[in-house]
Design a protein around this motif. Structure first.
Motif, PDB file in Angstrom:
ATOM      1  N   UNK A  36       0.824  -1.206   0.000  1.00  0.00           N
ATOM      2  CA  UNK A  36       0.000   0.000   0.000  1.00  0.00           C
ATOM      3  C   UNK A  36       0.866   1.267   0.000  1.00  0.00           C
ATOM      4  N   UNK A  37       0.673   2.103  -1.002  1.00  0.00           N
ATOM      5  CA  UNK A  37       1.389   3.372  -1.102  1.00  0.00           C
ATOM      6  C   UNK A  37       2.816   3.251  -1.578  1.00  0.00           C
ATOM      7  N   UNK A  38       3.224   2.036  -1.974  1.00  0.00           N
ATOM      8  CA  UNK A  38       4.623   1.822  -2.359  1.00  0.00           C
ATOM      9  C   UNK A  38       4.743   1.468  -3.840  1.00  0.00           C
ATOM     10  N   UNK A  39       5.854   1.892  -4.426  1.00  0.00           N
ATOM     11  CA  UNK A  39       6.221   1.412  -5.755  1.00  0.00           C
ATOM     12  C   UNK A  39       6.796   0.013  -5.598  1.00  0.00           C
ATOM     13  N   UNK A  40       6.245  -0.941  -6.354  1.00  0.00           N
ATOM     14  CA  UNK A  40       6.639  -2.341  -6.182  1.00  0.00           C
ATOM     15  C   UNK A  40       7.671  -2.735  -7.241  1.00  0.00           C
ATOM     16  N   UNK A  41       8.772  -3.338  -6.790  1.00  0.00           N
ATOM     17  CA  UNK A  41       9.775  -3.918  -7.671  1.00  0.00           C
ATOM     18  C   UNK A  41       9.740  -5.426  -7.483  1.00  0.00           C
ATOM     19  N   UNK A  42       9.363  -6.133  -8.540  1.00  0.00           N
ATOM     20  CA  UNK A  42       9.318  -7.591  -8.471  1.00  0.00           C
ATOM     21  C   UNK A  42      10.736  -8.137  -8.647  1.00  0.00           C
ATOM     22  N   UNK A 409      25.728 -12.184 -14.337  1.00  0.00           N
ATOM     23  CA  UNK A 409      25.217 -11.185 -13.404  1.00  0.00           C
ATOM     24  C   UNK A 409      25.005  -9.816 -14.021  1.00  0.00           C
ATOM     25  N   UNK A 410      23.981  -9.134 -13.514  1.00  0.00           N
ATOM     26  CA  UNK A 410      23.679  -7.782 -13.988  1.00  0.00           C
ATOM     27  C   UNK A 410      23.029  -7.008 -12.861  1.00  0.00           C
ATOM     28  N   UNK A 411      23.472  -5.783 -12.651  1.00  0.00           N
ATOM     29  CA  UNK A 411      22.850  -4.910 -11.655  1.00  0.00           C
ATOM     30  C   UNK A 411      21.548  -4.396 -12.248  1.00  0.00           C
ATOM     31  N   UNK A 412      20.434  -4.700 -11.584  1.00  0.00           N
ATOM     32  CA  UNK A 412      19.151  -4.185 -12.070  1.00  0.00           C
ATOM     33  C   UNK A 412      18.735  -2.910 -11.350  1.00  0.00           C
ATOM     34  N   UNK A 413      19.073  -2.797 -10.055  1.00  0.00           N
ATOM     35  CA  UNK A 413      18.708  -1.605  -9.288  1.00  0.00           C
ATOM     36  C   UNK A 413      19.809  -1.279  -8.289  1.00  0.00           C
ATOM     37  N   UNK A 414      20.059  -0.007  -8.114  1.00  0.00           N
ATOM     38  CA  UNK A 414      20.929   0.486  -7.043  1.00  0.00           C
ATOM     39  C   UNK A 414      20.192   1.597  -6.317  1.00  0.00           C
ATOM     40  N   UNK A 415      20.260   1.574  -4.991  1.00  0.00           N
ATOM     41  CA  UNK A 415      19.582   2.588  -4.179  1.00  0.00           C
ATOM     42  C   UNK A 415      20.591   3.285  -3.274  1.00  0.00           C
ATOM     43  N   UNK A 416      20.613   4.600  -3.328  1.00  0.00           N
ATOM     44  CA  UNK A 416      21.448   5.405  -2.448  1.00  0.00           C
ATOM     45  C   UNK A 416      20.533   6.143  -1.486  1.00  0.00           C
ATOM     46  N   UNK A 417      20.557   5.684  -0.223  1.00  0.00           N
ATOM     47  CA  UNK A 417      19.666   6.235   0.807  1.00  0.00           C
ATOM     48  C   UNK A 417      18.219   6.295   0.315  1.00  0.00           C
TER      49      UNK A 417
END
Length: 428
Positions: A36-42, A409-417
């Motif tokens: 709820x209220x979130x962007x979902x990453x499968x 391998x492949x980086x699909x997402x990186x999150x900084x803070x």
């Protein structure tokens, strides 16, 4: 900031679970978390790691913006899954004053793709004659804790001892480029069978090993910390293992290319394989892998060394030394260490995030993936296989030894803070 729900990720390679990011922090972990209220990453069983930390990156700015800038280098870092990098001091001007390290630090803050922690020079101008402003750099806004003349060895034992004594006062560390200069005059590649057959000047293993032996003894004598950059020989492994058995405060790094490539590649005379320290033998490669697995070598560091086309696309003797590595590092580690069974993904998190953050004192990085921690994260599709195409690199330079090679391998997402810097394999 909006909420993000990463659904079904294998945290450190374990069982799939959901991870909820709220703002800059991890809010919750578990199964069936509400979207709820979130962007979902499968995530579909992809590997979730803490944001990677590189203790050895060359960003070239100021002075060599034709090779790399803080912007392009940090974009490359984000693409490789990194949320923090330590920028080496061999810039123009050299990062040997508070003013220069603060400039690099602030450029990293402005661009925002990953945190940039400058490394200060040990000696003025990297000349090995006089200590640089170590205290002033530490007390600056950049808060420098790691010092190195990388690219050059601090070969004067008295200067090295003084540096170790100085940084001990504030818990800093000297990162040594171990290369006895008189033993490597005119050296072009590893000294051995291949160099003899090719008629190229040999770079003996003892040039590295003798400096490491001296410096661990100096560190023991002073009671200070020393870090060994880009360790490359089986003999160096044994010296570090011995030093650790004595309780000496030494840490060491290995590069991805020294885990995979050997001096046999120099037979092509392709300058992309020219690097400092040089590519070694298969025996050395196997010893490095084993040492990384058993903890003798603490971390993987890229030694990302970008060069413009004209500095590498020339005859071997005239070519610059170095390879880019930020965007391929995790793939090489997966191929050499994970897919071979030498490391688990939890081990990779230690060698490429927890340990380098601890050595460099990178605040907020190398933290556990748990509620309340900063959301510095990278999501990896470990099932991916593909050929390396440098045309797609974010780095300004293309001097990769892996062009056309298939890597996993492949980086699909990186999150900084909590903010996505990479989404679906592309820079945000």
């Amino acid at each position: 900031m909006s909420k993000i729900l990463i659904r079904g990720a294998k945290v450190l390679g374990g069982e799939p679970q959901d991870v909820l990011i709220d703002g800059e922090t991890i809010a919750a972990l578990g199964s069936g978390l509400s979207p709820e209220g979130a962007t979902v990453i499968e995530a579909d069983g992809k590997i979730l790691l803490p944001g990677l930390v590189d203790l050895h990156t060359h960003l070239r700015e100021p002075g060599r913006e034709d090779s790399e800038t803080v912007l392009t280098g940090t974009r490359a870092a984000a693409g490789g899954g990194y949320t923090a990098v330590f920028a080496m001091a061999n810039t123009f001007p050299v990062a040997d004053t508070a003013g220069v390290v603060e400039q690099v630090y602030r450029l990293g803050q402005e661009h925002g793709y990953c945190d940039v922690q400058p490394i200060g020079a040990v000696t003025v101008g990297l000349e090995g004659k006089k200590l640089a402003e170590l205290g002033a750099m530490h007390e600056s806004a950049a808060g420098v804790t790691v010092f190195s003349d990388d690219g050059k060895c601090v070969d004067d034992a008295v200067i090295m001892r003084r540096a170790l004594e100085y940084v001990k006062a504030f818990g800093g560390v000297v990162a040594q480029h171990a290369q006895e200069p008189r033993l490597t005059e005119g050296a072009q590649m590893n000294e051995g069978v291949v160099s003899a057959e090719l008629g190229l000047g040999g770079w003996p293993a003892v040039a590295e090993e003798s400096i490491i032996a001296r410096d661990v003894l100096l560190a023991e004598h002073v009671g200070s910390r020393v870090h060994i950059c880009h360790l490359s020989t089986a003999g160096s492994v044994e010296i570090v293992r011995w030093a650790k058995s004595r309780g000496i405060d030494v840490t060491a790094e290995v590069t991805p290319h020294h885990l995979l490539l050997t001096d046999e590649l120099v037979r092509t005379y392709n300058p992309v394989y020219k690097v400092n320290p040089p590519l070694r033998t298969e025996r050395d490669v196997m010893a490095l892998r084993e040492a990384l697995a058993d903890g003798t070598i603490d971390i993987v560091a890229t030694d990302h060394a970008p060069h413009p086309h004209e500095d590498k696309d020339c005859e071997w003797a005239a070519a610059a030394m170095g390879m880019v590595g930020l965007e391929t590092a995790l793939s090489v580690v997966q191929r050499t260490m994970v897919d071979t069974g030498l490391l688990t993904w939890a081990d990779v998190a230690d060698r490429m995030s927890f340990a380098p953050a601890r050595i460099g004192q990178a605040t907020g990085h190398g933290r556990p993936i748990s509620a309340g921690e900063p959301a510095n994260l990278t999501l990896v599709d470990s099932a991916y296989r593909g050929e390396v195409d440098p045309a797609g690199f974010a780095s300004r330079s293309r001097n990769t030894p892996y062009e056309g090679r298939e890597l996993p391998g492949r980086i699909t997402h990186t999150f900084l803070r909590g903010r996505a810097t990479v989404v679906d394999g592309k820079l945000a």
